[in-house]
Enzyme design. Structure first.
Site, PDB file in Angstrom:
ATOM      1  CG  ASP A 124      -2.136   0.894   0.995  1.00 36.82           C
ATOM      2  OD1 ASP A 124      -2.496   1.128  -0.173  1.00 36.82           O
ATOM      3  OD2 ASP A 124      -2.727   1.352   1.985  1.00 36.82           O
ATOM      4  CE1 TYR A 126      -0.626   8.359   4.316  1.00 36.59           C
ATOM      5  CE2 TYR A 126       1.381   9.666   4.236  1.00 36.59           C
ATOM      6  CZ  TYR A 126       0.168   9.358   4.825  1.00 36.59           C
ATOM      7  OH  TYR A 126      -0.236  10.062   5.934  1.00 36.59           O
ATOM      8  CG  HIS A 131      -5.037  10.265   2.826  1.00 41.87           C
ATOM      9  ND1 HIS A 131      -6.113  10.134   3.677  1.00 41.87           N
ATOM     10  CD2 HIS A 131      -4.114   9.351   3.258  1.00 41.87           C
ATOM     11  CE1 HIS A 131      -5.864   9.183   4.569  1.00 41.87           C
ATOM     12  NE2 HIS A 131      -4.657   8.688   4.337  1.00 41.87           N
ATOM     13  CD  GLU A 197      -6.768   4.667   4.675  1.00 42.20           C
ATOM     14  OE1 GLU A 197      -6.355   5.479   5.515  1.00 42.20           O
ATOM     15  OE2 GLU A 197      -6.014   3.897   4.048  1.00 42.20           O
ATOM     16  CD  GLU A 199      -5.556   2.744  -0.287  1.00 45.08           C
ATOM     17  OE1 GLU A 199      -4.807   2.063  -1.033  1.00 45.08           O
ATOM     18  OE2 GLU A 199      -5.360   2.882   0.927  1.00 45.08           O
ATOM     19  CG  ASP A 231      -5.925   0.261   3.514  1.00 42.26           C
ATOM     20  OD1 ASP A 231      -5.890  -0.863   4.043  1.00 42.26           O
ATOM     21  OD2 ASP A 231      -5.097   1.163   3.762  1.00 42.26           O
ATOM     22  CD  GLN A 238      -3.659   3.694  10.757  1.00 40.34           C
ATOM     23  OE1 GLN A 238      -4.859   3.576  10.543  1.00 40.34           O
ATOM     24  NE2 GLN A 238      -2.850   4.324   9.928  1.00 40.34           N
ATOM     25  CB  THR A 357      -6.638   7.710   1.339  1.00 43.13           C
ATOM     26  OG1 THR A 357      -6.563   6.611   2.242  1.00 43.13           O
ATOM     27  CG2 THR A 357      -8.051   8.253   1.340  1.00 43.13           C
TER      28      THR A 357
END
Lengths: 430, 430
Positions: A124, A126, A131, A197, A199, A231, A238, A357
């Site tokens: 994944d 970013y 975001h 999220e 994506e 996601d 987290q 995201t």
């Protein structure tokens, strides 16, 4: 790069299947995505293409000779284009194959969609800068973007086993969360901050040997196509676990993909330049190519819809929470892939690269509730009077994506749907 | 928990195979680890057990009927114990099977070892508290351990595709590293700080369905066994990329496992209590069990040997860089597994759980060069006059592990070996 359009993109093309010609369908004859389905829950997986409201069983139609999606993905780009052309020809109005193909068609509503391929590794990224900036501002108001952000695509390894295909049922996870103050012990409870999220997920077509990077100029030939990707994230888990090594159980309880991979070939008309804002650093050479600058981005319009249990009971289709566009991504799919392999990491057919995201530049375009609720500080008012900061049990999240451009037929990515289920009862949670 | 010893652990047991009775062998009849080998590089994979300096082909010996390690791993613990017992009986001195089994034996030096199973997902933990404290002290002298460390096993998803079996050749990765000052752009070059990490890797035996946690009391029944694990790391790449989402390309270029999985059954005599230091918090209930407290830890002695190219040329066996013990881990294997599944994440047979670097409490017991060189600030003097802060091309790193306890036969984990190769030439690196 697959930016050249050909006769398969001709907006005048019509299919002998009426539902493929409906203006609102995601799957006109210009799309032709790949997926795997079962005729019943116990039947073997078969490869099909979505056309209108039907699935065409490609082997039964005599168009492919395998049920191994990885094999199909690894075909050279020329073979992939040829397959697309053949499928397009057989589905066109006037095709002599029409009578023969009727029996290879099944209603999408009658089949069970599965993951489009076996996913070996899932990474994944970013890459959505809006975001990253919005979430960074919640955590570090003085430096929302860290110094590395504009130099490399930040990414992390994700959990492949817990990815499933839409429609998904996602059980609310238990997990540790920070205690009420620095001296208090953490709690172990069902997450109170379950989020989605928005994506895209890119599937790798062909891999590379370990130790052999993929140059930027070849990166897109290693990509197969794209799906919508949710996601799912538990923000409280987290927030407590993710330092110093990144997200773990806050993400690994579930991720969901839309079942149809829209190919790079189908996306050819919807490419845009990948330009850096004035004053931003240019990509280092290993992340740069003329083709990427000219047309590395993808013009995919995205939206998130939330339908609560109360809405569902009342026949309410749900509220649109946000809309954004994939072309706002700071890094292109080719850059994600070239960076991933730049250290010699071997990619394999079927690997999944999440974009991160994809929020838009305005606050109301946040691609997660974390952004829309400003870290849970505000409650979103829904059209039926309900309110949300994070997801409640029974909430159903729908991601949608489509591409439009004057002079071309609209194509869609289908939907990525998931519904939150109550946490396992405490006795079973051990 | 597999802590009960039985006749297969009897130190008086001898094999009809002389090399299995040699005092220094890692693979006496009390061990019986599982691995996969090929008779030549193009031959199919076969499952074997290591015995002395030989491999016993288990199907050819009539002891198993599959070449699918995942199937063997998923057998109920009772069946696994029964298989161990049968293998032990047939290899014992006096067994009538001796003549028949001779032809199912191959010298270990003549076969090609492969990954012991397909690894679906690989997770790396950070359970070695002495490593976490030493590395934390380099980055954050005031708070070496973050507040979550003693409450949950910190972990992150790793890259499964780039894991291979010892002996491995590891190409020095290219990557971005921080510029010389805050305003300078980062460089993209071969890593100058390639390092090893001394870890154990636990293989999952049986998985769980998504959404269904594994209680602590059942955690060990989901573990199959252990290997040595070298989590190769490029510290300069890691230092620039890893915020905010954790390690990525600084790790994913390669990881290496020793080829023989030493089973939980073989480790039964070498269990120790898992006790918390005075004043440390007790594990939360989902990470606690009486059996884990009584015998959750594993007494495995570990060491790292470095043989440089110059040493190899001179016939020098290499220098021991450090020694430590796996029982110093802050979290047990059962806790790693129960935590991993506590959010409902589904584990699968063949998944690999790395422990994180297993350093000892003293500075000279660091399980990585990052620790031994204090972040690269000092150079280690080797016995042949060479010096190292990080690994040079041609350096060969050997990890070794073994278990000893009075009244029991010593068993070993074999070796995990990897050699650093020069980076890809710049033209090919794109």
């Amino acid at each position: 790069m697959s930016t050249r359009t050909d006769e398969t993109h001709d907006p005048q093309l019509h299919s002998w299947l009426a539902s493929a010609n409906a203006p609102e369908t995601d799957f006109p004859i210009q799309n032709l995505p790949f997926g795997r389905f079962r005729r019943d829950p116990a039947a073997p997986l078969r490869i099909g293409t979505a056309i209108g409201d039907q699935v065409l069983d490609l082997e039964q139609a005599g168009l492919i000779a395998t049920q191994d999606m990885a094999q199909l993905m690894q075909a050279p780009p020329g073979e992939r284009a040829a397959l697309r052309w053949v499928i397009s020809r057989t589905l066109r109005a006037g095709s002599s194959a029409q009578t023969r193909l009727r029996q290879a068609l099944l209603p999408q509503s009658a089949v069970h969609m599965a993951l489009p391929c076996e996913i070996g590794d899932y990474t994944d990224f970013y890459a959505g800068i809006h975001h990253a900036r919005a979430v960074g501002a919640l955590l570090r108001p003085e430096t929302p973007l860290l110094p590395n952000y504009k130099w490399l695509p930040i990414g992390y390894h994700g959990r492949a086993s817990s990815i499933d295909a839409s429609p998904s049922r996602v059980r609310r996870p238990w997990g540790q969360r920070r205690g009420p103050d620095a001296d208090a012990p953490p709690g172990f409870k069902p997450s109170a901050r379950v989020d989605y999220e928005l994506e895209l997920g890119w599937f790798v077509a062909r891999g590379n040997a370990r130790g052999e990077p993929i140059p930027m100029a070849e990166a897109e030939s290693h990509l197969f196509g794209v799906v919508l990707f949710n996601d799912w994230s538990a923000r409280d888990i987290q927030g407590w676990e993710a330092q110093p090594l990144g997200p773990f159980l806050g993400k690994s309880f579930a991720s969901t993909v839309s079942p149809w991979i829209v190919t790079l070939e189908a996306l050819a008309p919807f490419r845009l330049p990948a330009l850096r804002p004035q004053g931003d650093p240019q990509p280092l050479p290993y992340l740069d190519s003329p083709a990427n600058r000219a047309a590395g981005a993808f013009d995919v319009q995205l939206e998130v819809v939330l339908q609560t249990a109360a809405m569902r009971a009342a026949g309410h289709p749900g509220d649109r929470l946000s809309a954004s566009n994939a072309s706002d991504s700071y890094w292109t799919a080719a850059q994600l892939l070239a960076h991933h392999a730049s250290n010699g990491c071997n990619l394999r057919a079927g690997d999944l690269l999440g974009t991160g995201t994809l929020s838009g530049p305005r606050p109301e375009q946040g691609g997660s509730l974390l952004e829309l609720s400003q870290g849970g500080q505000r409650r979103l008012k829904l059209s039926n009077g309900e309110e949300r900061s994070f997801l409640e049990d029974g909430d159903c999240v729908l991601l949608r994506g489509h591409c439009v451009r004057p002079g071309f037929r609209r194509i869609g990515l289908g939907t990525c749907v998931g519904t939150i289920e109550a946490a396992v009862p405490p006795t079973a949670a051990g």
